[in-house]
Scaffold this motif. Structure first.
Motif, mmCIF file in Angstrom:
data_model
loop_
_atom_site.group_PDB
_atom_site.id
_atom_site.type_symbol
_atom_site.label_atom_id
_atom_site.label_comp_id
_atom_site.label_asym_id
_atom_site.label_seq_id
_atom_site.Cartn_x
_atom_site.Cartn_y
_atom_site.Cartn_z
ATOM 1 N N GLU A 1 50.510 25.715 31.726
ATOM 2 C CA GLU A 1 50.009 25.512 33.082
ATOM 3 C C GLU A 1 49.388 26.830 33.538
ATOM 4 N N LEU B 1 62.353 27.174 40.180
ATOM 5 C CA LEU B 1 61.157 26.689 40.860
ATOM 6 C C LEU B 1 61.313 25.179 41.092
ATOM 7 N N ALA C 1 60.094 33.390 39.315
ATOM 8 C CA ALA C 1 59.486 32.176 38.753
ATOM 9 C C ALA C 1 58.016 32.086 39.116
ATOM 10 N N LEU C 2 57.562 32.973 39.991
ATOM 11 C CA LEU C 2 56.198 32.856 40.516
ATOM 12 C C LEU C 2 55.304 34.030 40.135
ATOM 13 N N ARG D 1 56.508 20.913 40.429
ATOM 14 C CA ARG D 1 55.341 20.448 41.183
ATOM 15 C C ARG D 1 54.724 19.238 40.482
ATOM 16 N N VAL E 1 57.483 28.399 50.067
ATOM 17 C CA VAL E 1 57.537 28.884 48.687
ATOM 18 C C VAL E 1 58.073 30.318 48.661
ATOM 19 N N ASN F 1 55.221 26.461 31.654
ATOM 20 C CA ASN F 1 54.710 26.698 33.002
ATOM 21 C C ASN F 1 55.278 28.041 33.437
ATOM 22 N N PRO F 2 54.570 29.119 33.094
ATOM 23 C CA PRO F 2 55.126 30.450 33.362
ATOM 24 C C PRO F 2 54.884 30.858 34.811
ATOM 25 N N PRO F 3 55.475 31.965 35.241
ATOM 26 C CA PRO F 3 55.032 32.541 36.515
ATOM 27 C C PRO F 3 53.564 32.929 36.349
ATOM 28 N N TYR F 4 52.716 32.633 37.341
ATOM 29 C CA TYR F 4 51.302 33.003 37.191
ATOM 30 C C TYR F 4 50.638 33.412 38.504
ATOM 31 N N VAL F 5 51.434 33.772 39.478
ATOM 32 C CA VAL F 5 50.879 34.149 40.775
ATOM 33 C C VAL F 5 50.622 35.664 40.777
ATOM 34 N N LEU G 1 51.469 33.317 49.906
ATOM 35 C CA LEU G 1 52.057 31.999 49.630
ATOM 36 C C LEU G 1 52.650 31.411 50.904
HETATM 37 N N1 GLN Z 1 51.930 26.253 41.330
HETATM 38 C C1 GLN Z 1 52.946 27.091 41.866
HETATM 39 C C2 GLN Z 1 52.647 27.486 43.294
HETATM 40 O O1 GLN Z 1 51.559 27.307 43.743
HETATM 41 C C3 GLN Z 1 53.128 28.313 41.005
HETATM 42 C C4 GLN Z 1 53.871 27.937 39.814
HETATM 43 C C5 GLN Z 1 53.983 29.030 38.819
HETATM 44 O O2 GLN Z 1 53.784 30.212 39.056
HETATM 45 N N2 GLN Z 1 54.319 28.599 37.651
HETATM 46 O O3 GLN Z 1 53.497 27.899 44.030
#
Ligand code: GLN
Length: 292
Positions: free
Chosen positions: A250, A94, A219-220, A97, A211, A195-199, A207
């Protein structure tokens, strides 16, 4: 034939990227130009009137065209800046950010309140940005960073080498805590950051192209609600933290209440705090491990 000075090129590139709907077009133009010309960003301005030779124009042209098609500038230049450190970046990790800098800042502030060697764990380290920034700023930190992707860890290893932190950061390949547990050398950490994947699946579809098409899905994406990795971290994290140690995560802008609830339900944490980023979105959760 018109001569291209740095000034003219900067203006032209910024306008081209603006018309293509690219974020931060002026900054992107500066980064691409300084990369193509082998100059620092500031030198673009001190050498505004310099004429640019054809070979460099050709190189720049190719880069600008790709940036116009939404390829990330960090991929085109092979680097990015994070917490005032230059980091190598590839499509295997990733792109760090700016929002994640707040997590690093809170981690550093926390570690500065403590004395002696500080054992830190960075899960899902990716490019190694969090691990490197912490180790660079806290000489007493001993960071263990894990990632499931060996390709991402190769990038992290080069960033650790680049910043001469080999004695301070060690990398382990595996899923979250799994490589730590396998090594049987972990006792407990003073800080665990991630900061894990969190989408979520729905968010992933929407997205931005830069991205979705260029950064690793792994990673997302984190399951239907984007919460899969938090669930798995919070389930295990308790036994790996010293009493009084910190957990810093995060989160996505809408995940604060659910992550707070999971931490509360675990009954292991006090001082659960959610902080907003510069865009006023919930972004960082921190909590302190209670003594059992
Ligand atoms: N903030 C990232 C994004 O908007 C996502 C990062 C994450 O999943 N750790 O693309």
């Amino acid at each position: 034939m018109a001569t291209w000075t740095i000034q003219k090129l900067l203006n032209w590139t910024a306008e081209y990227l603006t018309n293509k709907g690219i974020d931060s077009p002026r900054l992107s133009a500066e980064l691409l130009l300084s990369h193509a010309l082998g100059l620092k960003r500031i030198e673009l301005y001190t050498q505004f009137d310099r004429q640019v030779p054809q070979q460099q124009l050709d190189l720049l042209h190719g880069l600008v065209k790709r940036a116009g098609l939404h390829e990330p500038v960090a991929h085109l230049t092979g680097k990015t800046e994070f917490y005032s450190l230059e980091l190598e970046i590839t499509g295997d990790c990733l792109i760090p950010r700016p929002e994640t800098e707040l997590l690093v800042q809170r981690a550093i502030e926390f570690l500065r309140t403590r004395s002696g060697i500080q054992y830190v764990c960075d899960l899902c380290t990716g490019s190694g940005c969090i691990a490197v920034a912490i180790a660079k700023n806290i000489p007493d930190a001993r960071v263990t960073a894990t990632d499931i992707s060996a390709a991402a860890l190769a990038v992290a290893a080069r960033n650790i080498e680049k910043h001469r932190l080999k004695e301070h950061v060690r990398l382990l390949c595996g899923d979250l805590f799994e490589p730590l547990i396998k090594q049987l050398d972990v006792n407990q950490f003073d800080l665990i950051a991630c900061n894990p994947p969190y989408v979520s699946t729905a968010e992933y579809e929407n997205l931005d192209k830069n991205v979705k098409d260029y950064e690793p899905e792994s990673a997302l994406l984190a399951g239907a609600d984007g919460m899969d990795v938090y669930r798995r971290i919070i389930e295990k994290v308790d036994e790996l933290l010293k009493p009084g140690a910190a957990l810093m995560l995060e989160i996505g802008f809408a995940q604060g209440p659910a992550v707070r609830e999971m931490l509360e339900e675990s009954r292991s944490f006090a001082q659960i705090k959610i902080e907003k980023d510069l865009h006023d979105n919930d972004r960082i959760v921190s909590a302190t491990k209670m003594s059992s």
